[in-house]
Design a protein around this motif. Structure first.
Motif, PDB file in Angstrom:
ATOM      1  N   GLY A 189       0.747  -1.273   0.122  1.00  0.00           N
ATOM      2  CA  GLY A 189       0.066  -0.001  -0.254  1.00  0.00           C
ATOM      3  C   GLY A 189       0.930   1.384   0.066  1.00  0.00           C
ATOM      4  O   GLY A 189       1.937   1.327   0.618  1.00  0.00           O
ATOM      5  N   PHE A 190       0.291   2.317  -0.664  1.00  0.00           N
ATOM      6  CA  PHE A 190       1.120   3.556  -0.921  1.00  0.00           C
ATOM      7  C   PHE A 190      -0.197   4.482  -0.521  1.00  0.00           C
ATOM      8  O   PHE A 190      -0.949   4.795  -1.336  1.00  0.00           O
ATOM      9  N   ASP A 191      -0.270   5.125   0.833  1.00  0.00           N
ATOM     10  CA  ASP A 191      -1.348   5.822   1.067  1.00  0.00           C
ATOM     11  C   ASP A 191      -1.266   7.176   0.363  1.00  0.00           C
ATOM     12  O   ASP A 191      -0.554   8.019   0.448  1.00  0.00           O
ATOM     13  N   GLN A 192      -2.325   7.583  -0.193  1.00  0.00           N
ATOM     14  CA  GLN A 192      -2.626   8.751  -1.071  1.00  0.00           C
ATOM     15  C   GLN A 192      -3.589   9.626  -0.408  1.00  0.00           C
ATOM     16  O   GLN A 192      -3.973  10.815  -0.882  1.00  0.00           O
ATOM     17  N   SER A 193      -4.038   9.256   0.567  1.00  0.00           N
ATOM     18  CA  SER A 193      -5.198  10.148   1.150  1.00  0.00           C
ATOM     19  C   SER A 193      -4.928  11.401   1.622  1.00  0.00           C
ATOM     20  O   SER A 193      -6.106  12.072   1.650  1.00  0.00           O
ATOM     21  N   ASN A 194      -3.924  11.755   2.230  1.00  0.00           N
ATOM     22  CA  ASN A 194      -3.596  13.083   2.643  1.00  0.00           C
ATOM     23  C   ASN A 194      -2.864  13.849   1.509  1.00  0.00           C
ATOM     24  O   ASN A 194      -2.374  14.923   1.782  1.00  0.00           O
ATOM     25  N   SER A 195      -2.848  13.679   0.261  1.00  0.00           N
ATOM     26  CA  SER A 195      -2.564  14.356  -0.862  1.00  0.00           C
ATOM     27  C   SER A 195      -3.486  15.857  -1.127  1.00  0.00           C
ATOM     28  O   SER A 195      -4.645  15.508  -0.765  1.00  0.00           O
ATOM     29  N   GLY A 196      -2.949  16.849  -0.978  1.00  0.00           N
ATOM     30  CA  GLY A 196      -3.729  17.811  -1.175  1.00  0.00           C
ATOM     31  C   GLY A 196      -3.151  19.241  -0.835  1.00  0.00           C
ATOM     32  O   GLY A 196      -1.833  19.411  -0.634  1.00  0.00           O
ATOM     33  N   PRO A 197      -3.573  20.554  -1.439  1.00  0.00           N
ATOM     34  CA  PRO A 197      -2.906  21.775  -1.157  1.00  0.00           C
ATOM     35  C   PRO A 197      -2.888  22.299   0.264  1.00  0.00           C
ATOM     36  O   PRO A 197      -3.307  21.760   1.246  1.00  0.00           O
ATOM     37  N   GLY A 198      -1.819  23.165   0.472  1.00  0.00           N
ATOM     38  CA  GLY A 198      -1.442  23.580   1.627  1.00  0.00           C
ATOM     39  C   GLY A 198      -1.546  25.216   1.872  1.00  0.00           C
ATOM     40  O   GLY A 198      -2.327  25.919   0.933  1.00  0.00           O
ATOM     41  N   ASP A 199      -1.052  25.539   2.855  1.00  0.00           N
ATOM     42  CA  ASP A 199      -1.203  27.346   3.169  1.00  0.00           C
ATOM     43  C   ASP A 199      -0.263  27.846   2.102  1.00  0.00           C
ATOM     44  O   ASP A 199       0.750  27.223   1.723  1.00  0.00           O
ATOM     45  N   PRO A 200      -0.606  29.211   1.830  1.00  0.00           N
ATOM     46  CA  PRO A 200       0.333  29.878   1.006  1.00  0.00           C
ATOM     47  C   PRO A 200       1.673  30.047   1.645  1.00  0.00           C
ATOM     48  O   PRO A 200       1.770  30.557   2.898  1.00  0.00           O
ATOM     49  N   GLY A 201       2.861  29.890   0.973  1.00  0.00           N
ATOM     50  CA  GLY A 201       4.062  29.900   1.277  1.00  0.00           C
ATOM     51  C   GLY A 201       4.614  28.789   2.209  1.00  0.00           C
ATOM     52  O   GLY A 201       5.660  28.744   2.458  1.00  0.00           O
ATOM     53  N   ALA A 202       3.622  27.614   2.378  1.00  0.00           N
ATOM     54  CA  ALA A 202       3.942  26.506   2.984  1.00  0.00           C
ATOM     55  C   ALA A 202       4.847  25.660   2.092  1.00  0.00           C
ATOM     56  O   ALA A 202       4.710  25.637   0.710  1.00  0.00           O
ATOM     57  N   PRO A 203       5.810  24.919   2.958  1.00  0.00           N
ATOM     58  CA  PRO A 203       6.582  23.806   1.966  1.00  0.00           C
ATOM     59  C   PRO A 203       5.634  22.788   1.250  1.00  0.00           C
ATOM     60  O   PRO A 203       4.521  22.641   1.713  1.00  0.00           O
ATOM     61  N   ARG A 204       6.170  22.437   0.033  1.00  0.00           N
ATOM     62  CA  ARG A 204       5.783  21.220  -0.450  1.00  0.00           C
ATOM     63  C   ARG A 204       6.198  19.888  -0.453  1.00  0.00           C
ATOM     64  O   ARG A 204       7.474  19.847  -0.731  1.00  0.00           O
ATOM     65  N   VAL A 205       5.605  18.831   0.023  1.00  0.00           N
ATOM     66  CA  VAL A 205       6.250  17.623   0.365  1.00  0.00           C
ATOM     67  C   VAL A 205       5.661  16.729  -0.845  1.00  0.00           C
ATOM     68  O   VAL A 205       4.610  16.464  -0.900  1.00  0.00           O
ATOM     69  N   VAL A 206       6.481  16.167  -1.679  1.00  0.00           N
ATOM     70  CA  VAL A 206       6.333  15.105  -2.683  1.00  0.00           C
ATOM     71  C   VAL A 206       6.666  13.914  -2.031  1.00  0.00           C
ATOM     72  O   VAL A 206       8.045  13.580  -1.926  1.00  0.00           O
ATOM     73  N   VAL A 207       5.850  12.819  -2.025  1.00  0.00           N
ATOM     74  CA  VAL A 207       6.431  11.546  -1.410  1.00  0.00           C
ATOM     75  C   VAL A 207       6.166  10.390  -2.574  1.00  0.00           C
ATOM     76  O   VAL A 207       5.003  10.177  -3.304  1.00  0.00           O
TER      77      VAL A 207
END
Length: 210
Positions: free
Chosen positions: A164-182
């Protein structure tokens, strides 16, 4: 803190903070490569805070403080948590485990392997080398857990084969927040990505005293 509790066990995050100070020092010419290699080896062999403290006592941290005075990242804004030198770039768990948590600096690309073992990657108190970071996780008959703070943008691209590779928490963040790609692969294993706030320590204290 270190001198007050010299026999307290050192954490992985504390070792990584010391290693980061050494890397900064050698890049600035404060240490020779021979001194750097010797001290870095001692950092990863250290079992207690008392063993870590002498290795960076004569060196400034990036902010001008000593390493043992380092504190968690500022929580007043995302900008304060982006743009530091990476402290750890890999994690390996082969029939064992690895952990990256507390105040550490996430590199632009972090690679990890869990082979019949487990890995814990916690970004809730972390700094980030760049605004976008990539975590390449490979779980083979093992598992990797990635925890991000609320407000961080998350994109999950990994593939699960009999795992399993959980994708349920993918989504946009706050303005200026880091972006985490898994990204990566889960084969007979799993990669779990979740968003979770840090515990409120003041509330925890209230519960204990009530």
């Amino acid at each position: 803190m270190t001198s007050e509790l010299p026999e307290m066990r050192a954490s992985d995050a504390e070792r990584e903070r010391c290693a980061e100070v050494l890397r900064e020092a050698v890049s600035e010419g404060r240490l020779t490569m021979e001194e750097f290699d010797q001290r870095l080896d001692s950092v990863y062999r250290a079992r207690t805070r008392g063993e870590l403290e002498p290795l960076t006592r004569d060196l400034p941290e990036a902010s001008g403080r000593t390493a043992t005075e380092a504190v968690a990242p500022a929580r007043g804004g995302w900008a304060a948590r982006i743009g530091r030198r990476a402290s750890s770039r890999t994690g390996i768990a082969i029939m064992g485990g690895f952990s990256r948590r507390g105040p550490w600096t996430v590199p632009r690309r972090f690679r990890c392997l869990a082979l019949m073992g487990g890995g814990d990657i916690d970004l809730r108190e972390a700094w980030f080398e760049e605004r976008e970071v990539v975590i390449s996780a490979y779980a083979i008959m093992g598992g990797v857990s990635v925890t991000v703070p609320p407000g961080v943008e998350v994109e999950v691209r990994g593939v699960g084969i009999m795992g399993g590779f959980d994708q349920s928490n993918s989504g946009p963040g706050d303005p200026g927040a880091p972006r985490v790609v898994v990204t990566g692969l889960a084969f007979w294993g799993g990669v779990d990505v979740r968003s979770k706030p840090l515990p409120d320590k003041d509330k925890d204290k209230d519960k204990k005293t009530s």
